[in-house]
Design a protein around this motif. Structure first.
Motif, mmCIF file in Angstrom:
data_model
loop_
_atom_site.group_PDB
_atom_site.id
_atom_site.type_symbol
_atom_site.label_atom_id
_atom_site.label_comp_id
_atom_site.label_asym_id
_atom_site.label_seq_id
_atom_site.Cartn_x
_atom_site.Cartn_y
_atom_site.Cartn_z
ATOM 1 N N THR A 25 0.879 -1.168 -0.079
ATOM 2 C CA THR A 25 -0.179 0.059 0.035
ATOM 3 C C THR A 25 0.861 1.251 -0.120
ATOM 4 O O THR A 25 0.523 2.266 -0.744
ATOM 5 N N ARG A 26 1.686 1.271 0.787
ATOM 6 C CA ARG A 26 2.834 2.413 0.874
ATOM 7 C C ARG A 26 3.532 2.622 -0.421
ATOM 8 O O ARG A 26 3.856 3.644 -0.629
ATOM 9 N N LEU A 27 3.997 1.356 -0.787
ATOM 10 C CA LEU A 27 4.876 1.592 -2.257
ATOM 11 C C LEU A 27 3.906 2.132 -3.476
ATOM 12 O O LEU A 27 4.283 3.279 -4.061
ATOM 13 N N CYS A 28 2.642 1.820 -3.482
ATOM 14 C CA CYS A 28 1.619 2.242 -4.474
ATOM 15 C C CYS A 28 1.377 3.908 -3.995
ATOM 16 O O CYS A 28 1.219 4.434 -5.276
ATOM 17 N N GLU A 29 1.327 4.061 -2.926
ATOM 18 C CA GLU A 29 0.831 5.541 -2.600
ATOM 19 C C GLU A 29 2.079 6.365 -2.815
ATOM 20 O O GLU A 29 2.089 7.432 -3.511
#
Length: 118
Positions: free
Chosen positions: A29-33
């Motif tokens: 999730t953090r990588l995509c954000e």
């Protein structure tokens, strides 16, 4: 075993699918954000279910050949142990997910039955 094909910038538009499970949900999730914020890209839903041909949970990043040379090395460097499918968007889904499919990390088996009849 064959090494997965590494991404090459020879198409106009792409998707990157970041694969994860319940243990790596927060990382993915953090990588995509971060990809969306850093590169101004459209980020899809963080799917905690199987969608389309994807045999693991995934999140989609949409980008173009103009973003490729900055995004792909950044994704590769920051993905930790996550697998990322990078594929072209040519309008031919089966070909995009096979012939024009490239990998960061280990490849994941896709369920191509959803493209039958193409």
């Amino acid at each position: 075993m064959n090494e997965p094909k590494r991404p090459v910038n020879i198409h106009r538009d792409y998707h990157a699918h970041v694969y994860f499970d319940k243990d790596t949900l927060a990382i993915a999730t953090r990588l995509c954000e971060q990809a969306g914020e850093r590169f101004g890209l459209k980020i899809g839903r963080v799917h905690q279910k199987l969608v389309g041909p994807h045999s693991k949970w995934s999140c989609q990043i949409s980008f173009s050949n103009h973003d490729f040379d900055k995004l792909i090395p950044w994704l590769d460097e920051n993905r930790q142990d996550l697998s990322v499918l990078v594929h072209a968007l040519t309008g031919h889904d089966l070909r995009d997910h096979t012939e024009y499919a490239y990998w960061l990390g280990d490849s994941i088996v896709l369920d191509l039955s959803c493209f039958e009849g193409e």
